[in-house]
Design a protein around this motif. Structure first.
Motif, PDB file in Angstrom:
ATOM      1  N   ASN A  73       0.821  -1.210   0.000  1.00 44.92           N
ATOM      2  CA  ASN A  73       0.000   0.000   0.000  1.00 44.92           C
ATOM      3  C   ASN A  73       0.859   1.266   0.000  1.00 44.92           C
ATOM      4  OD1 ASN A  73      -2.474   1.370   0.019  1.00 44.92           O
ATOM      5  ND2 ASN A  73      -2.455   1.555   2.262  1.00 44.92           N
ATOM      6  N   GLU A 101       0.139   6.954  -3.500  1.00 48.16           N
ATOM      7  CA  GLU A 101       0.239   7.303  -4.915  1.00 48.16           C
ATOM      8  C   GLU A 101       1.316   8.360  -5.156  1.00 48.16           C
ATOM      9  OE1 GLU A 101      -0.107   6.964  -8.779  1.00 48.16           O
ATOM     10  OE2 GLU A 101      -1.185   5.700  -7.347  1.00 48.16           O
ATOM     11  N   ARG A 123       4.535   6.612  -5.258  1.00 47.24           N
ATOM     12  CA  ARG A 123       4.685   5.823  -6.484  1.00 47.24           C
ATOM     13  C   ARG A 123       5.110   6.710  -7.652  1.00 47.24           C
ATOM     14  NH1 ARG A 123       1.236   0.697  -6.883  1.00 47.24           N
ATOM     15  NH2 ARG A 123       0.874   0.117  -4.720  1.00 47.24           N
ATOM     16  N   GLU A 124       4.570   7.914  -7.710  1.00 46.49           N
ATOM     17  CA  GLU A 124       4.924   8.816  -8.808  1.00 46.49           C
ATOM     18  C   GLU A 124       6.404   9.163  -8.778  1.00 46.49           C
ATOM     19  OE1 GLU A 124       2.321  12.165  -8.521  1.00 46.49           O
ATOM     20  OE2 GLU A 124       0.511  11.005  -8.973  1.00 46.49           O
ATOM     21  N   GLU A 176       3.931  -1.938 -11.999  1.00 42.64           N
ATOM     22  CA  GLU A 176       3.182  -0.678 -11.962  1.00 42.64           C
ATOM     23  C   GLU A 176       4.114   0.530 -12.016  1.00 42.64           C
ATOM     24  OE1 GLU A 176       0.897  -1.167  -8.423  1.00 42.64           O
ATOM     25  OE2 GLU A 176      -0.093  -2.954  -9.207  1.00 42.64           O
TER      26      GLU A 176
END
Length: 274
Positions: free
Chosen positions: A179, A182, A185-186, A240
């Motif tokens: 988890n 975001e 992650r970017e 991803e």
């Protein structure tokens, strides 16, 4: 950018002390090991190097791999297998900048930077540099960004390290569940090399008191318990993030022996030129 995996293991390493499981025996037979997690990043352009986390195995790792002592370091969180090697700077370094996050952990009431300052106040060589997550800093000629990840109950961070001249990029997931926020992650996206926490394969989640989390549509757990990714979760995260190459790290000796040394599971001493 030259990346050396000083330690690819979890908190006990492989082989684990006093353990005669098939995986630990296989590691001994193969002459490989996974000491506690640490990564050495050398920037040949400026002849400086950066250390990610101070493994308790610091002395052994540096003697074994014969890499240069770091010019600066980053600490991702305050668990002992990532921090307690810091005491090795005593009578080894004249000075060392140590970067750590500046946001307050609601559990400890301190930031990682403050905990490092307090716990290692007796080490004159270190200069702790409080660092704001998601804000890029320039260290050893590299752009370095700490990113928040999920590793309850303590705050923990991953890292993106990029050479602003060559564009080479290393991303490190940090100790984390699947988890990952975001925004993090970017920042981690599109690395040439991703080092991803993958403590065990997903099928071992049935043995964890908390089971697994963040299942795929087919019910495969991407998180082991609450703190770490499974192998399958790490590989999904790599896809991803569009990682060009992925090595799985922070590996436990609980991997069955017939899976423990398969690709892309890392062992100590691997080196990568980015």
């Amino acid at each position: 950018m030259r990346v050396t995996l000083l330690g690819a293991g979890d908190t006990t390493g492989t082989p684990t002390v006093g353990c005669d499981c098939d995986t630990c025996e296989a590691a001994r037979e193969r002459g490989v090991e996974r000491t506690r997690f640490s990564v050495h990043v050398e920037n040949e352009r400026v002849d400086e190097s950066l250390l990610i986390d101070f493994s308790p195995d610091f002395r052994y790792q540096f003697l074994r791999e014969d890499v240069a002592l770091p010019d600066a370091a980053v600490i991702t969180h305050i668990h002992f297998d990532h921090l307690d090697g810091l005491g090795n700077v005593f009578r080894v370094f004249d000075s060392l900048d140590v970067y750590a996050a500046d946001e307050t952990d609601p559990v400890t009431g301190k930031s990682v930077a403050q905990t490092v300052s307090d716990d290692y106040h007796y080490l004159d060589p270190i200069d702790v540099r409080p660092t704001t997550p998601l804000e890029t800093i320039h260290v050893c000629g590299l752009d370095v960004t700490l990113v928040p990840v999920e590793h309850p109950p303590l705050v923990c961070y991953g890292l993106a390290i990029e050479d602003p001249v060559t564009g080479a990029k290393l991303s490190i997931s940090g100790d984390t569940s699947y988890n990952v926020p975001e925004a993090s992650r970017e920042v981690l996206a599109d690395p040439d090399l991703l080092l991803a926490d993958a403590i065990v394969p997903a099928h071992l989640c049935e043995y964890h008191p908390a089971g697994g989390r963040h299942e795929t549509d087919d019910g495969v757990p991407r998180t082991f318990g609450t703190k770490h990714m499974t192998r399958e979760g790490a590989l999904d995260l790599a896809a991803e993030l569009n990682a060009e190459r992925t090595r799985l790290v922070h590996l436990a000796h609980y991997y069955p022996a017939d899976e423990a040394f398969e690709e892309p599971l890392a062992v100590d001493g691997e080196r990568y030129e980015l």
